[in-house]
Motif scaffolding. Sequence first.
Motif, mmCIF file in Angstrom:
data_model
loop_
_atom_site.group_PDB
_atom_site.id
_atom_site.type_symbol
_atom_site.label_atom_id
_atom_site.label_comp_id
_atom_site.label_asym_id
_atom_site.label_seq_id
_atom_site.Cartn_x
_atom_site.Cartn_y
_atom_site.Cartn_z
ATOM 1 N N ARG B 88 0.847 -1.197 0.000
ATOM 2 C CA ARG B 88 0.000 0.000 0.000
ATOM 3 C C ARG B 88 0.875 1.235 0.000
ATOM 4 N N LEU B 89 1.415 1.556 -1.165
ATOM 5 C CA LEU B 89 2.206 2.778 -1.261
ATOM 6 C C LEU B 89 1.303 3.911 -1.729
ATOM 7 N N PHE B 90 1.780 5.136 -1.593
ATOM 8 C CA PHE B 90 1.076 6.272 -2.183
ATOM 9 C C PHE B 90 1.523 6.316 -3.631
ATOM 10 N N LYS B 91 0.761 5.632 -4.468
ATOM 11 C CA LYS B 91 1.229 5.269 -5.808
ATOM 12 C C LYS B 91 1.632 6.443 -6.681
ATOM 13 N N GLN B 148 7.896 8.036 -9.333
ATOM 14 C CA GLN B 148 6.590 7.706 -8.757
ATOM 15 C C GLN B 148 6.576 6.267 -8.254
ATOM 16 N N GLN B 150 4.378 4.019 -8.105
ATOM 17 C CA GLN B 150 3.734 2.984 -8.914
ATOM 18 C C GLN B 150 4.597 2.530 -10.079
ATOM 19 N N ASN B 151 5.601 3.310 -10.422
ATOM 20 C CA ASN B 151 6.454 2.926 -11.544
ATOM 21 C C ASN B 151 7.683 2.144 -11.119
ATOM 22 N N LEU B 152 7.808 1.896 -9.829
ATOM 23 C CA LEU B 152 8.954 1.128 -9.361
ATOM 24 C C LEU B 152 8.710 -0.359 -9.559
ATOM 25 N N PRO B 153 9.778 -1.106 -9.801
ATOM 26 C CA PRO B 153 9.607 -2.553 -9.855
ATOM 27 C C PRO B 153 9.183 -3.087 -8.487
ATOM 28 N N GLY B 155 10.073 -5.384 -6.334
ATOM 29 C CA GLY B 155 10.982 -5.541 -5.202
ATOM 30 C C GLY B 155 11.285 -4.201 -4.534
ATOM 31 N N GLN B 156 11.457 -3.166 -5.369
ATOM 32 C CA GLN B 156 11.738 -1.842 -4.820
ATOM 33 C C GLN B 156 10.523 -1.276 -4.103
ATOM 34 N N GLN B 157 9.332 -1.632 -4.592
ATOM 35 C CA GLN B 157 8.124 -1.169 -3.893
ATOM 36 C C GLN B 157 8.076 -1.743 -2.479
#
Lengths: 400, 258, 296
Positions: B88-91, B148, B150-153, B155-157
């Motif tokens: 649950r990131l702030f996408k 942003q 939401q654009n991270l792969p 694993g990084q998220q």
Amino acid sequence: MMPKKKIRSYLINLAAAAFVFIVVYLALQLGWINSYYRSILILICINSIMTISLNLATGLLGELCLGHAGFMAVGAYTTALISLNSGLPTYVGLTLGILAGAVTAGIAAVLVGIPALRLRGDYLAIITLAFGQIITILIRSLGFTGGALGLNGIPLTTDFPLTYWMLIVTMYIVYALIRSRQGRAILAIREDDIAAEASGINVTRYKMLAFVISAMLAGVAGALYAHYQGVLTPEKFDYNYSIDFMVMVVFGGMGSITGSILAAIVLTILPQLLYGFSDYRMLLYSILLIALMIFKPSGLLGQKELSQRVFQRLGRQLLGKKPQTVPVEADIPTTVVDEDTYLTEQGSGDSGVGGSSTRGQENLPVSGTPIAEAEGKHQERLGLDTQGDEPLTRKHKGRR
Amino acid sequence: MHLLEVNEMSIQFGGLKAVDDITFAVDKGEILGLIGPNGAGKTTIFNLLTSVYTPTSGDILLNGKSIVGNSTWQTVDSGLARTFQNIRLFKNLSALDNVRIGFHGLEHYSLASTLLRLPSYWRDEKDLTRKALAILDIFGLKSIAGVQAQNLPYGQQRKLEICRALASDPQLLLLDEPAAGMNPTETQELMSMIRFVKDHFKLAIILIEHDMSLVMNICERLIVLDYGRIIARGLPDEIKQNQAVITAYLGNPLEEDA
Amino acid sequence: MTYFITQFINGLQIGAIYALIALGYTMVYGIIKLINFAHGDLMMVGAYIAFFALSDWGLPIYLAAAVSMVGTAILGVVIDRIAYKPLRDASRLSALITAIAVSLLLQNACMLLFSSSPRRFPTVTANLPTISIGNSTVNVIVFISIALAVALMMILNLFVNKTRIGKAMLAVSEDMRAAQLMGINVDFIVSLTFAIGSALAAFAAILYLFSYPQIEPYMGAMPGIKAFIAAVLGGIGIIPGAMVGGFLLGIIESMAKAYIPSAFSQITDAVVFLVLILVLLIKPSGLMGKPEKVKV
């Protein structure tokens, strides 16, 4: 202290605002712009304030407010009553009236917000819808508001300089707010309220903060409107008027302040230009809204802003220089990253709350594909500032 | 005094006791593993600890003070942070902003300071941006600070979510399946990061994880849940041998349901 | 006392109408978690269809009602397919704005087509007897309306709880993805929900016209909002809740109209909103609702 770079950037913005003002003001003074267009200019500024304020509640906080005209009405009637009854010198009364309009609209927002904002879900939409109705009913049935006949003879003290600078102040307030801990909390709630709460954010409190500031700005717009129109009737502030601003917000881009202004300009002028437009206005607006939601939920500008950066890029292109962007192949920027690079004014790379975010997931071009690059170039060509280093993101080679 | 004490905590949804009479404690600097089959109530325990749910009965003490009845944000403020099973990131916000939001409870400049851009605003913002970048740096994410979320792969998220949780300066960190969806190399890397973070930030960690190699390697103690109850607890080696645990995971060979 | 009883019966009648509209809100909300702002306007379209069926085509009232229900049901399904379906996975905000826009579209399209001047619904109840209670009289149509509404709700209840398709609807509202995995055709169920909700709204429109025989493009807005409040009062997403909430709100409103001095008559509309505010403050999950369990 304020970093030097920031001082410069603030000064440039201020100078730009002053420049636009001087040009328009001179044109007005020299009679190049007639009084008909002057009144449209004032209306554009008032509508811009309304749209930006609604954008704070809807685009940035992510709550649908369907009674924004109601807050405007509260501000307008408060100011008008002060101007008509206080006996204060005109401009003292006006200043006091604008402040009082903001405060009463803010109080109304607290009352509306208490039942709705504690809850998760779409209750604010319904309760603001109800609020918009109740306010007009109240104004109509109370004695001191002039009832259905309305209020007349409000001094016409709203002029272009006043509305223009109030618009600039509004822009500044919302910008300053977004780029702060309070503003980030508001954006976080829009993105994911559960995660926001788990990051230590008092969700109800910040929802209330954004909503009240939004209503207060609407109160200011109402105050300006009262002294622009000179006459107030309850019918003016009906549901359709609230929808007008909703259309402007969505059309300009949810979350984009400059988008709001662009939309306010277009949608204020359009009805004046097209004969018989008013009959079809709501029909066209409704179709426009549906089409936007389905095909381009981010609106005209998405969450992008027209800013110095954009004009710099535009300038470079006009001068035939290559725009300074990170090469497409670059996986990761090689520049040195330190806290100054990202200090608060940048890096708030947020975009598209309106569906594009979640829905975009499937359609989102896999990073690094030709589509993604094309889109990046497209944006570049438009000269749109994507805030911070967002262009990088599209080119980032991700593994999903 | 333990850092976290959970006493006879239960929660009931309708007729179902999702968590049933659970007692355990966590001490400073400890990594506790919470394992068990799907639906055993692990995430529900996290939700109880972070005040997302209020227990039907029982008590939760953090540093000796009860946090039952708190709002989630208050609990986070008092030193507990978590990550989520489904990220649950702030996408739409940048990685950096995700972490800066995590700092929320630690920066205190006022609304007036924000609107008037007073010195405290610039000072705190600079300070917190530096700290946020430092945390990102630990996880090797500094270079993508402006990207942003939401654009991270993937694993990084997952790592970014841990960064965000660390930003609130917790004493106890709850990690809900941090290695889910990671390949063995990434899991290895994550494991050493968790160890480093634990020492560096002087944390206690509760870890929910299905990856047994990770759990057995990193956790000092384990609690095994099944149907909302604790069926076993102890050192990783003891748990490996425990008959009740093996039955819970593999099913009783004499019964049909596995 | 007789005054009270008469007002109570009137309250039941308007309550039955609210309940029928509220069912549409609640069923749609239960399944796709969308407040269908256009629902009140579907009722308005139902009223126009019934009007034309009666006065232009000369159909008898029961056939006109059937035509109106079918027509409105089709419209409801079409709206969902065109406007809402593409946004199923979009943000809540986008779907909500679209619902607002559809509501505006229906209102303004009808205004351009049929003009904003009200039309008078033909009296079909002229020859019906009245029943006297004490010294006041109540037209028998009031009782017929209540009976028809209750009958329809009982049929709906049976359908939802006893038939396969009805149970599938419940399953979809419980967990759409799980229902899909169980082989339920979710798209079909959603369409069916829109069809049933819209048909009920059309039926409500006809009952409404028996008592308030005026048709105009904005006639759906107020009953729409009130029915939504009824749905929240009963517990949004819960079918029996909508029925209970509808009747209760009707009675509350009727009593407010009866006992608030006429000088403040305009405030009676506000009473309904007060109910909403109280529900949200005291028990936001509604009378029959369970506290929402957040999925984390």
